[in-house]
Enzyme design. Structure first.
Site, PDB file in Angstrom:
ATOM      1  N   LYS A  71       0.840  -1.197   0.000  1.00 49.00           N
ATOM      2  CA  LYS A  71       0.000   0.000   0.000  1.00 49.00           C
ATOM      3  C   LYS A  71       0.875   1.247   0.000  1.00 49.00           C
ATOM      4  O   LYS A  71       1.903   1.305   0.680  1.00 49.00           O
ATOM      5  CB  LYS A  71      -0.919  -0.011   1.224  1.00 49.00           C
ATOM      6  N   SER A 122      -9.875   2.476   2.822  1.00 45.43           N
ATOM      7  CA  SER A 122      -8.946   3.138   1.930  1.00 45.43           C
ATOM      8  C   SER A 122      -8.018   2.185   1.177  1.00 45.43           C
ATOM      9  O   SER A 122      -7.367   2.560   0.205  1.00 45.43           O
ATOM     10  CB  SER A 122      -8.085   4.123   2.726  1.00 45.43           C
ATOM     11  N   SER A 134     -10.463   0.228   7.190  1.00 42.42           N
ATOM     12  CA  SER A 134      -9.905   0.298   5.843  1.00 42.42           C
ATOM     13  C   SER A 134      -9.177  -0.948   5.374  1.00 42.42           C
ATOM     14  O   SER A 134      -8.675  -0.978   4.257  1.00 42.42           O
ATOM     15  CB  SER A 134      -8.961   1.506   5.731  1.00 42.42           C
TER      16      SER A 134
END
Length: 494
Positions: free
Chosen positions: A79, A160, A184
């Site tokens: 990420k 997210s 998330s």
């Protein structure tokens, strides 16, 4: 031979160890998959050389008869919230466009030390603020799933960590890192039919992870199944002296201790998680999950978490307040974007840089956070929200007197179309209604896929556990996984 990209972390690890295939073959297969999947916009940066170098190191170690590292031969996605030395790290924001850290985050370094290779940096909601991956400055991530009702509307992969969830579901990587501030990891996992766990706050170091809300942010793995999450979490966890919130505790052997037998365990069903207008399919899945827990030997008990209804408003005071403080460092002076209008003074440069660099959702949360921290409103909002947070944590402590884990839905709906909720921030925030309470309490929680809705889209079940009881969460999730038998996968269209 099975397509290598269909294999998960465990199967790749074991296959490389036994010589069934080489680590380079695995890395090449996934690199090719990443390069073909650009329409999903899951990767912001591709790093095929990093994946191949780690693979070659694994193959060389095996050829030399050396003991292989825990993740030798396993390529993963990272990420874009984790700083990676010499590789662009932006938190999906223009304000950090072109930033290449000169250091490695603790979590990513632990994974490289365990033998993993990096396929690339994954797209996300800007500064981890969002529930649909529509706030990225570099375009929406698209879910690999499509509904079966004839609609061709692109679907949200959740947020997210939407790039992570989309990439794992699309078989672009066997596992990926995510971060979870209010859901998330879990909500995008539920939207895309994969597994993801948020560990106890402090299990994974936050050092080198770009901050959103420091008292809530926690890294965790996202993968195809529960075992793969356990394997990856072991590599990511551990004490870090550079992080004052890091837990100085040994890392348990979660994979080795996996056990789906729930005999003697009590599973709590919180009555407050039945929210208004919850779709019948979510309720039906929850009831099915309860039946699966009973089948695994668990006793089902009803519990009360009376302050649940205050969790979402408390979260959307505390998290923006901390974001307001954390994001003050982005000023155009030291790194990242600098917008310097001709003749502008320092304050004008700050304003121009932030106006150009931050997206609308980030600006919204900074404004909210600055407001609730201001002298006239600090006690009325932030102090009150902090008190509510304490009450929510106490609710969980009371619940543990009568149960070992909690079972709830992960999200109040299946994936929705991109653009469907982005115009209404409150509607978007409600996606976190089931995940926020455990985040406020710092508890471990995991989502596993439980089935499909009538449109053929994944639905997730959430297990919440006591602090430091990741094993209990993983075991309960494994019991659900074995009984759900979830084997659906998106059909490639990209």
């Amino acid at each position: 031979m099975t397509d290598l990209t269909d294999l998960g972390i465990r199967d790749i690890r074991d296959g490389v160890r036994t010589g069934t295939f080489s680590a380079r073959e695995v890395a090449t297969a996934f690199n090719d998959a990443v390069s073909r999947a650009k329409p999903l916009n899951a990767f912001l940066v591709e790093t095929p050389d990093h994946a191949l170098a780690a693979a070659d190191a694994a193959d060389a170690a095996r050829a030399a008869g050396e003991e292989l590292k825990p993740l030798a031969g396993v390529p993963i996605g990272m990420k874009d919230l984790f700083c990676t030395k010499g590789v662009t790290t932006t938190a999906a924001s223009h304000i950090l466009e072109g930033f290449k850290p000169q250091y490695e985050s603790t979590v990513s370094q632990k994974l490289w030390d365990a033998g993993a290779g990096m396929l690339g940096k994954l797209n996300m909601d800007q500064f981890a603020m969002g529930s649909s991956n529509e706030t990225s400055a570099f375009g929406n991530v698209i879910s690999p799933w499509r509904s079966n009702d004839g609609s061709t509307a692109p679907l949200a992969p959740g947020g997210s960590s939407g790039g992570s969830s989309s990439a794992v579901a699309a078989r672009l990587c066997p596992g990926a890192t995510g971060t979870d501030t209010g859901g998330s990891i879990r909500q995008p996992a539920a939207f895309t039919g994969i597994s993801g766990i948020k560990p106890t706050y402090g299990r994974c170091s936050r050092w080198g992870t770009i901050a959103f809300a420091s008292s809530l942010d926690q890294a965790g793995p996202m993968a195809r199944d529960v075992r793969d999450c356990a394997i990856m979490l072991e590599a990511m966890s551990g004490f870090d002296a550079k992080d004052a919130t890091s837990l100085d505790l040994p890392v348990p052997q979660w994979e080795q201790s996996l056990n789906a037998n729930m005999a003697g365990k009590r599973v709590g069903i919180p009555r407050e998680y039945r929210v208004d207008n919850m779709p019948e399919e979510i309720e039906a899945l929850w009831q099915q999950g309860i039946a699966w827990m009973k089948d695994a030997g668990a006793e089902i008990v009803e519990v009360s978490l009376p302050h649940t209804k205050y969790a979402l408003p408390a979260y959307y005071i505390i998290a923006p307040a901390e974001a307001s403080s954390n994001l003050a460092r982005y000023d155009g002076v030291r790194y990242g974007l600098r917008d310097l209008p001709e003749g502008a003074n320092l304050q004008e440069m700050y304003a121009a840089t932030r106006a150009a660099g931050f997206g609308d959702e980030v600006k919204r949360r900074i404004l909210i956070g600055t407001y609730v921290l201001s002298a006239g409103f600090y006690d009325a909002y932030f102090t009150q929200a902090s008190k509510v947070r304490t009450l929510i944590a106490r609710d969980f402590e009371k619940a543990w007197e009568s149960c070992d884990v909690l079972l709830t839905p992960t999200a109040p709906s299946a994936a929705f179309a991109l653009g469907e909720k982005s115009a209404d921030p409150l509607a978007m925030y409600l996606n976190d209604v089931f995940t926020v309470p455990s985040s406020l309490a710092g508890l471990p929680a995991m989502s596993v896929p439980g089935g499909l809705d009538r449109k053929g889209l994944p639905l997730g079940l959430q297990v919440i556990g006591k602090a430091l009881d990741e094993q209990g969460v993983l075991n309960a999730a494994l019991a659900l996984e074995e009984r759900a038998g979830f084997a659906a996968r998106p059909q490639a269209w990209w």
